[in-house]
Design a protein around this motif. Structure first.
Motif, short mmCIF file in Angstrom:
data_model
loop_
_atom_site.label_atom_id
_atom_site.label_comp_id
_atom_site.label_asym_id
_atom_site.label_seq_id
_atom_site.Cartn_x
_atom_site.Cartn_y
_atom_site.Cartn_z
N TYR A 14 69.90 63.98 100.14
CA TYR A 14 70.23 63.56 101.51
C TYR A 14 69.03 62.91 102.19
CZ TYR A 14 74.26 66.58 100.67
OH TYR A 14 75.37 67.17 100.15
N LEU A 15 67.84 63.41 101.91
CA LEU A 15 66.63 62.79 102.44
C LEU A 15 66.48 61.37 101.91
CD1 LEU A 15 64.00 62.92 104.06
CD2 LEU A 15 62.93 64.01 102.06
N GLY A 16 66.74 61.18 100.62
CA GLY A 16 66.70 59.83 100.04
C GLY A 16 67.73 58.91 100.67
N GLU A 17 68.92 59.44 100.92
CA GLU A 17 69.96 58.62 101.57
C GLU A 17 69.54 58.26 102.99
OE1 GLU A 17 73.85 60.20 99.09
OE2 GLU A 17 73.41 61.14 101.03
N LEU A 18 68.92 59.18 103.69
CA LEU A 18 68.39 58.89 105.02
C LEU A 18 67.37 57.76 104.94
CD1 LEU A 18 67.88 59.49 108.03
CD2 LEU A 18 66.26 61.27 107.29
N MET A 19 66.52 57.80 103.94
CA MET A 19 65.52 56.75 103.76
C MET A 19 66.17 55.41 103.44
SD MET A 19 62.76 59.07 101.66
CE MET A 19 61.55 57.77 101.38
N LEU A 20 67.28 55.44 102.70
CA LEU A 20 68.01 54.19 102.42
C LEU A 20 68.55 53.57 103.71
CD1 LEU A 20 69.98 55.27 99.21
CD2 LEU A 20 68.10 53.63 99.33
N ILE A 21 69.15 54.39 104.56
CA ILE A 21 69.69 53.88 105.83
C ILE A 21 68.57 53.34 106.71
CG2 ILE A 21 70.94 54.48 107.94
CD1 ILE A 21 72.36 56.69 106.23
N ALA A 22 67.50 54.12 106.86
CA ALA A 22 66.37 53.67 107.68
C ALA A 22 65.71 52.44 107.06
CB ALA A 22 65.36 54.81 107.84
N GLY A 23 65.63 52.40 105.74
CA GLY A 23 65.06 51.23 105.07
C GLY A 23 65.86 49.97 105.35
N LEU A 24 67.18 50.10 105.36
CA LEU A 24 68.01 48.94 105.73
C LEU A 24 67.73 48.50 107.16
CD1 LEU A 24 71.47 49.70 104.11
CD2 LEU A 24 69.96 47.79 103.61
N GLY A 25 67.50 49.48 108.04
CA GLY A 25 67.14 49.15 109.41
C GLY A 25 65.87 48.33 109.48
N GLY A 26 64.90 48.70 108.64
CA GLY A 26 63.66 47.94 108.60
C GLY A 26 63.86 46.55 108.01
N ILE A 27 64.59 46.47 106.90
CA ILE A 27 64.82 45.17 106.26
C ILE A 27 65.57 44.23 107.19
CG2 ILE A 27 66.17 44.06 104.42
CD1 ILE A 27 65.31 46.41 102.62
N GLU A 28 66.53 44.77 107.92
CA GLU A 28 67.28 43.96 108.88
C GLU A 28 66.54 43.82 110.22
OE1 GLU A 28 70.23 42.29 108.51
OE2 GLU A 28 70.01 42.77 106.39
N ALA A 29 65.43 44.56 110.38
CA ALA A 29 64.67 44.60 111.64
C ALA A 29 65.61 44.91 112.80
CB ALA A 29 63.90 43.30 111.86
N SER A 30 66.47 45.91 112.59
CA SER A 30 67.52 46.24 113.55
C SER A 30 67.50 47.73 113.91
CB SER A 30 68.88 45.88 112.96
OG SER A 30 69.92 46.36 113.78
N LEU A 31 67.55 47.98 115.20
CA LEU A 31 67.60 49.35 115.70
C LEU A 31 68.90 50.05 115.33
CD1 LEU A 31 66.22 51.51 117.47
CD2 LEU A 31 67.38 50.48 119.43
N ALA A 32 69.97 49.30 115.10
CA ALA A 32 71.29 49.89 114.84
C ALA A 32 71.26 50.84 113.64
CB ALA A 32 72.31 48.79 114.61
N TYR A 33 70.59 50.46 112.58
CA TYR A 33 70.55 51.31 111.39
C TYR A 33 69.70 52.56 111.64
CZ TYR A 33 72.83 47.71 108.65
OH TYR A 33 73.75 46.81 108.16
N LEU A 34 68.71 52.46 112.50
CA LEU A 34 67.91 53.64 112.82
C LEU A 34 68.74 54.62 113.65
CD1 LEU A 34 64.46 51.98 113.51
CD2 LEU A 34 65.41 52.84 111.36
N LEU A 35 69.59 54.11 114.53
CA LEU A 35 70.51 54.98 115.26
C LEU A 35 71.51 55.62 114.29
CD1 LEU A 35 71.19 52.81 118.44
CD2 LEU A 35 69.79 54.87 118.27
#
Length: 160
Positions: free
Chosen positions: A99-120
Motif C-alpha cells: 500500500y505504501l508503494g501504491e501511495l508512492m505511485l499515485i504521488a509520483g504521478l502527481g509529480g510527473i503531471e506537476a498536478s496537485l490533484a494526484y496529491l489530493l
C-alpha cells in the motif's frame, strides 16, 4: 460490513471494496480532479523529476513486497487468509509496503503531471485504504497470529 455465516476475520480479511479497487479509484480521482481543473505544482521541472523517482521507487517497493510474500508462500491477494506472518524484507520497516508503494505511485504521478490533484488523491487513498483494508487486515492478522502479531505491530509502523 457484517460477516456472513461461517466467516470470521481469522478466515478472510477483506471482501469489499477490494484494496486494488481503492487504488484504481484513487488514480481515477486524481485524473478526474486534474481534468476538471488543473492546479499546477510549483517548479514543474523539479516536481516531474521527483515524481519520476517516486514512481520508480513505488513500483520497486510493490514488486519487492509482493515477491517477499510469494517467497514466504503466503497470501498476496488481500481477500485471502494469511498463512504466515511476514516480518522480513520491506515488512521489517512497514507493515503495509504494498500500500505504501501504491501511495508512492499515485504521488509520483502527481509529480510527473506537476498536478496537485494526484496529491489530493493520494491523501484520499491513505484514508480509504486505512479504513477499508488495513484495519480489517490487522484484525485478521491479530486473530490468526495473536501475540506474535501484537509484538510485530508494536515494533513496526503501519505506513512508515
Amino acid at each position: 460490513m457484517s460477516e456472513g455465516p461461517g466467516t470470521s476475520r481469522a478466515e478472510r480479511p477483506n471482501r469489499y471494496p477490494l484494496p486494488p479497487l481503492v487504488f484504481v479509484a484513487s488514480l481515477a480521482l486524481g485524473y478526474g480532479l486534474d481534468t476538471l481543473g488543473r492546479v499546477a505544482l510549483p517548479a514543474p521541472g523539479v516536481a516531474r523529476f521527483a515524481g519520476a523517482l517516486m514512481l520508480g521507487a513505488g513500483l520497486a517497493l510493490v514488486l519487492w513486497a509482493s515477491s517477499t510474500l510469494a517467497r514466504a508462500r503466503t497470501a498476496i491477494l488481500p481477500h485471502h487468509a494469511a498463512t504466515r506472518l511476514v516480518t522480513t524484507g520491506p515488512f521489517a520497516w512497514s507493515r503495509n509496503p504494498i500500500y505504501l508503494g501504491e501511495l508512492m505511485l499515485i504521488a509520483g504521478l502527481g509529480g510527473i503531471e506537476a498536478s496537485l490533484a494526484y496529491l489530493l488523491a493520494a491523501a484520499v487513498f491513505v484514508l480509504a485504504m486505512t479504513h477499508f483494508a488495513i484495519v480489517r487486515e490487522e484484525q485478521h492478522l491479530a486473530a490468526r497470529f495473536g501475540e506474535t502479531w501484537q509484538a510485530y505491530a508494536a515494533r513496526v509502523r503501519r505506513w512508515l
